[in-house]
Design a protein around this motif. Structure first.
Motif, PDB file in Angstrom:
ATOM      1  N   GLN A 232      14.094 -46.309  41.448  1.00  0.00           N
ATOM      2  CA  GLN A 232      13.017 -47.186  41.903  1.00  0.00           C
ATOM      3  C   GLN A 232      11.927 -46.336  42.563  1.00  0.00           C
ATOM      4  O   GLN A 232      12.210 -45.546  43.472  1.00  0.00           O
ATOM      5  CB  GLN A 232      13.560 -48.227  42.890  1.00  0.00           C
ATOM      6  CG  GLN A 232      14.458 -49.255  42.234  1.00  0.00           C
ATOM      7  CD  GLN A 232      14.781 -50.417  43.160  1.00  0.00           C
ATOM      8  OE1 GLN A 232      14.589 -50.327  44.376  1.00  0.00           O
ATOM      9  NE2 GLN A 232      15.261 -51.501  42.582  1.00  0.00           N
ATOM     10  N   ILE A 233      10.708 -46.527  42.115  1.00  0.00           N
ATOM     11  CA  ILE A 233       9.594 -45.733  42.647  1.00  0.00           C
ATOM     12  C   ILE A 233       8.406 -46.657  42.914  1.00  0.00           C
ATOM     13  O   ILE A 233       8.307 -47.761  42.375  1.00  0.00           O
ATOM     14  CB  ILE A 233       9.178 -44.604  41.679  1.00  0.00           C
ATOM     15  CG1 ILE A 233       8.715 -45.204  40.350  1.00  0.00           C
ATOM     16  CG2 ILE A 233      10.330 -43.632  41.458  1.00  0.00           C
ATOM     17  CD1 ILE A 233       8.116 -44.192  39.393  1.00  0.00           C
ATOM     18  N   SER A 234       7.487 -46.156  43.725  1.00  0.00           N
ATOM     19  CA  SER A 234       6.268 -46.915  44.017  1.00  0.00           C
ATOM     20  C   SER A 234       5.211 -46.637  42.960  1.00  0.00           C
ATOM     21  O   SER A 234       5.321 -45.687  42.164  1.00  0.00           O
ATOM     22  CB  SER A 234       5.731 -46.530  45.395  1.00  0.00           C
ATOM     23  OG  SER A 234       5.292 -45.180  45.383  1.00  0.00           O
ATOM     24  N   LEU A 235       4.190 -47.480  42.917  1.00  0.00           N
ATOM     25  CA  LEU A 235       3.083 -47.257  41.978  1.00  0.00           C
ATOM     26  C   LEU A 235       2.392 -45.927  42.265  1.00  0.00           C
ATOM     27  O   LEU A 235       1.994 -45.207  41.348  1.00  0.00           O
ATOM     28  CB  LEU A 235       2.087 -48.417  42.076  1.00  0.00           C
ATOM     29  CG  LEU A 235       0.857 -48.333  41.180  1.00  0.00           C
ATOM     30  CD1 LEU A 235       1.260 -48.245  39.715  1.00  0.00           C
ATOM     31  CD2 LEU A 235      -0.067 -49.532  41.418  1.00  0.00           C
ATOM     32  N   GLU A 236       2.274 -45.618  43.539  1.00  0.00           N
ATOM     33  CA  GLU A 236       1.667 -44.332  43.914  1.00  0.00           C
ATOM     34  C   GLU A 236       2.441 -43.165  43.317  1.00  0.00           C
ATOM     35  O   GLU A 236       1.861 -42.238  42.737  1.00  0.00           O
ATOM     36  CB  GLU A 236       1.621 -44.204  45.437  1.00  0.00           C
ATOM     37  CG  GLU A 236       1.096 -42.859  45.903  1.00  0.00           C
ATOM     38  CD  GLU A 236       1.318 -42.633  47.401  1.00  0.00           C
ATOM     39  OE1 GLU A 236       1.064 -41.509  47.857  1.00  0.00           O
ATOM     40  OE2 GLU A 236       1.776 -43.569  48.081  1.00  0.00           O
ATOM     41  N   MET A 237       3.766 -43.208  43.437  1.00  0.00           N
ATOM     42  CA  MET A 237       4.609 -42.137  42.891  1.00  0.00           C
ATOM     43  C   MET A 237       4.469 -42.069  41.381  1.00  0.00           C
ATOM     44  O   MET A 237       4.421 -40.985  40.784  1.00  0.00           O
ATOM     45  CB  MET A 237       6.072 -42.365  43.290  1.00  0.00           C
ATOM     46  CG  MET A 237       6.316 -42.277  44.785  1.00  0.00           C
ATOM     47  SD  MET A 237       7.944 -42.927  45.267  1.00  0.00           S
ATOM     48  CE  MET A 237       9.026 -41.729  44.512  1.00  0.00           C
ATOM     49  N   ALA A 238       4.425 -43.231  40.730  1.00  0.00           N
ATOM     50  CA  ALA A 238       4.306 -43.267  39.275  1.00  0.00           C
ATOM     51  C   ALA A 238       3.032 -42.599  38.798  1.00  0.00           C
ATOM     52  O   ALA A 238       2.991 -42.005  37.711  1.00  0.00           O
ATOM     53  CB  ALA A 238       4.359 -44.711  38.787  1.00  0.00           C
ATOM     54  N   LEU A 239       1.981 -42.657  39.605  1.00  0.00           N
ATOM     55  CA  LEU A 239       0.685 -42.119  39.194  1.00  0.00           C
ATOM     56  C   LEU A 239       0.449 -40.693  39.665  1.00  0.00           C
ATOM     57  O   LEU A 239      -0.333 -39.948  39.048  1.00  0.00           O
ATOM     58  CB  LEU A 239      -0.438 -43.027  39.712  1.00  0.00           C
ATOM     59  CG  LEU A 239      -0.452 -44.467  39.163  1.00  0.00           C
ATOM     60  CD1 LEU A 239      -1.528 -45.277  39.852  1.00  0.00           C
ATOM     61  CD2 LEU A 239      -0.644 -44.468  37.657  1.00  0.00           C
ATOM     62  N   THR A 240       1.092 -40.290  40.747  1.00  0.00           N
ATOM     63  CA  THR A 240       0.758 -38.997  41.359  1.00  0.00           C
ATOM     64  C   THR A 240       1.860 -37.942  41.264  1.00  0.00           C
ATOM     65  O   THR A 240       1.637 -36.784  41.608  1.00  0.00           O
ATOM     66  CB  THR A 240       0.409 -39.204  42.840  1.00  0.00           C
ATOM     67  OG1 THR A 240       1.542 -39.764  43.526  1.00  0.00           O
ATOM     68  CG2 THR A 240      -0.785 -40.146  42.984  1.00  0.00           C
ATOM     69  N   GLY A 241       3.045 -38.325  40.838  1.00  0.00           N
ATOM     70  CA  GLY A 241       4.126 -37.357  40.722  1.00  0.00           C
ATOM     71  C   GLY A 241       5.082 -37.394  41.905  1.00  0.00           C
ATOM     72  O   GLY A 241       4.718 -37.814  43.006  1.00  0.00           O
ATOM     73  N   PHE A 242       6.325 -36.937  41.698  1.00  0.00           N
ATOM     74  CA  PHE A 242       7.360 -37.003  42.725  1.00  0.00           C
ATOM     75  C   PHE A 242       8.597 -36.267  42.204  1.00  0.00           C
ATOM     76  O   PHE A 242       8.587 -35.710  41.094  1.00  0.00           O
ATOM     77  CB  PHE A 242       7.710 -38.459  43.042  1.00  0.00           C
ATOM     78  CG  PHE A 242       8.163 -39.244  41.830  1.00  0.00           C
ATOM     79  CD1 PHE A 242       9.510 -39.439  41.570  1.00  0.00           C
ATOM     80  CD2 PHE A 242       7.223 -39.759  40.930  1.00  0.00           C
ATOM     81  CE1 PHE A 242       9.920 -40.147  40.449  1.00  0.00           C
ATOM     82  CE2 PHE A 242       7.631 -40.464  39.811  1.00  0.00           C
ATOM     83  CZ  PHE A 242       8.989 -40.665  39.569  1.00  0.00           C
ATOM     84  N   SER A 243       9.675 -36.293  42.961  1.00  0.00           N
ATOM     85  CA  SER A 243      10.967 -35.728  42.527  1.00  0.00           C
ATOM     86  C   SER A 243      12.050 -36.794  42.706  1.00  0.00           C
ATOM     87  O   SER A 243      12.005 -37.592  43.654  1.00  0.00           O
ATOM     88  CB  SER A 243      11.328 -34.481  43.333  1.00  0.00           C
ATOM     89  OG  SER A 243      10.421 -33.426  43.052  1.00  0.00           O
ATOM     90  N   VAL A 244      13.013 -36.787  41.807  1.00  0.00           N
ATOM     91  CA  VAL A 244      14.149 -37.718  41.871  1.00  0.00           C
ATOM     92  C   VAL A 244      15.405 -36.925  42.192  1.00  0.00           C
ATOM     93  O   VAL A 244      15.667 -35.879  41.573  1.00  0.00           O
ATOM     94  CB  VAL A 244      14.351 -38.470  40.532  1.00  0.00           C
ATOM     95  CG1 VAL A 244      15.569 -39.393  40.619  1.00  0.00           C
ATOM     96  CG2 VAL A 244      13.119 -39.272  40.183  1.00  0.00           C
ATOM     97  N   GLU A 245      16.182 -37.423  43.140  1.00  0.00           N
ATOM     98  CA  GLU A 245      17.479 -36.804  43.455  1.00  0.00           C
ATOM     99  C   GLU A 245      18.603 -37.685  42.910  1.00  0.00           C
ATOM    100  O   GLU A 245      18.649 -38.888  43.181  1.00  0.00           O
ATOM    101  CB  GLU A 245      17.632 -36.625  44.964  1.00  0.00           C
ATOM    102  CG  GLU A 245      16.710 -35.559  45.543  1.00  0.00           C
ATOM    103  CD  GLU A 245      17.012 -35.251  46.995  1.00  0.00           C
ATOM    104  OE1 GLU A 245      17.709 -36.072  47.651  1.00  0.00           O
ATOM    105  OE2 GLU A 245      16.555 -34.203  47.489  1.00  0.00           O
TER     106      GLU A 245
END
Length: 315
Positions: A232-245
């Motif tokens: 589960q991710i936020s819209l911000e994360m979906a657009l700007t990038g992130f890491s999943v653990e």
């Protein structure tokens, strides 16, 4: 001198009912006229039938044990009996084949005679049996995803009917079946234990078949050899990038960078982090990460304007 039924069946006077049946079975097969052409076998076969007819019946046997053949066939006088009347006189029906068929069952008793799954042979005569096996028994084997990932050993207790040594009676006994679960087994895998069902005198025991049923897992969904993980991710994360653990089934913590824009059909495939392959556990399927994008429920006018500006693409 009267007949000695115990001597005829080659047993002692303390023989139990199971011993009487066992003795008759052995001798009747040996001296049956269809399989024994020797002189006198028919007479012996008839004597065996009468001896079994008497000793297998509790009332006849009790009378014979107390008063002998004379009392059995002549009747018991009132002073000896308990009913105040003469007991009925016993007379053998004289048809040893009838006794033989009643003991073994059926009009062709030789159809069910097998020892260690091989047909009995009497002299030059081989008796062929048509012996059917009971339908197989299916049982579910519920296993966790961890069991199927690592492999394990399961011990299952069953209760089944087994034949006693006399070949006529049976009893219920417990048995432990051991299943070595191999890494990578799938839903529906079948494990067969041949002839572990109930035993019977005239049938082959059924096979017991265990069918793997996979329990649900809180984090992963299995698809063949792949593992599906939903983040589960936020819209911000979906657009700007992130890491999943992701914590794997073998206890490792994977950190997977996502630098792409996560659109509704986007999936991240991590090669070799799925389930072991059952045919080659050194090889593994993939870990597939899907995403559930959480959209904001409300936006202020100011934020709407900022998002518009950010998403306005100018050539």
């Amino acid at each position: 001198m009267g007949s000695d039924y115990y001597e005829t069946l080659e047993i002692n006077r303390n023989a139990a009912d199971a011993d009487i049946k066992k003795a008759y079975r052995r001798l009747a097969l040996k001296f049956h006229p269809s399989s024994n052409r020797e002189t006198g076998s028919a007479e012996i076969f008839s004597q065996l039938g009468e001896a079994y007819d008497v000793l297998s019946d509790p009332c006849k046997k009790a009378t014979y044990d107390k008063f002998g053949e004379e009392g059995l066939k002549g009747g018991i006088p009132p002073e000896c009996g308990s009913s105040g009347a003469w007991s009925s006189k016993y007379a053998y029906h004289g048809n040893p084949d009838k006794t033989f068929r009643q003991f073994f069952g059926g009009n062709n008793p030789f159809t069910d005679f097998y020892i260690n799954d091989a047909p009995l042979q009497f002299g030059g005569l081989q008796l062929i049996e048509v012996k059917t096996q009971d339908s197989h028994i299916e049982r579910d084997l519920h296993l966790s995803l961890d069991d199927l990932f690592h492999g394990c050993t399961k011990k299952i207790k069953i209760s089944r009917r087994v034949m006693n040594e006399d070949g006529c009676t049976s009893s219920i006994k417990d048995k432990i079946l051991t299943i070595d679960v191999e890494r990578g087994w799938k839903e529906g895998t079948r494990i067969t234990f041949p002839k572990e069902g109930d035993q019977g005198p005239n049938s082959i025991p059924a096979d017991i078949v265990f069918i793997v049923r996979q329990k649900s897992h809180p984090l992963f969904v299995r698809q063949q050899n792949d593992l599906i993980y939903k983040a589960q991710i936020s819209l911000e994360m979906a657009l700007t990038g992130f890491s999943v653990e992701v914590e794997t089934l073998d206890g490792r913590l994977l950190t997977i960078p996502i630098n792409d824009i996560v659109h509704p059909a986007y999936k991240k495939v991590v090669t070799g982090e799925g389930m072991p392959l059952s045919k080659d556990p050194s090889q593994r399927g993939n870990l597939i990460i899907t995403f559930d994008v959480q959209f904001p429920e409300k936006l202020s006018t100011e934020r709407r304007q900022l998002i518009k500006q950010a998403l306005t693409f100018k050539p």
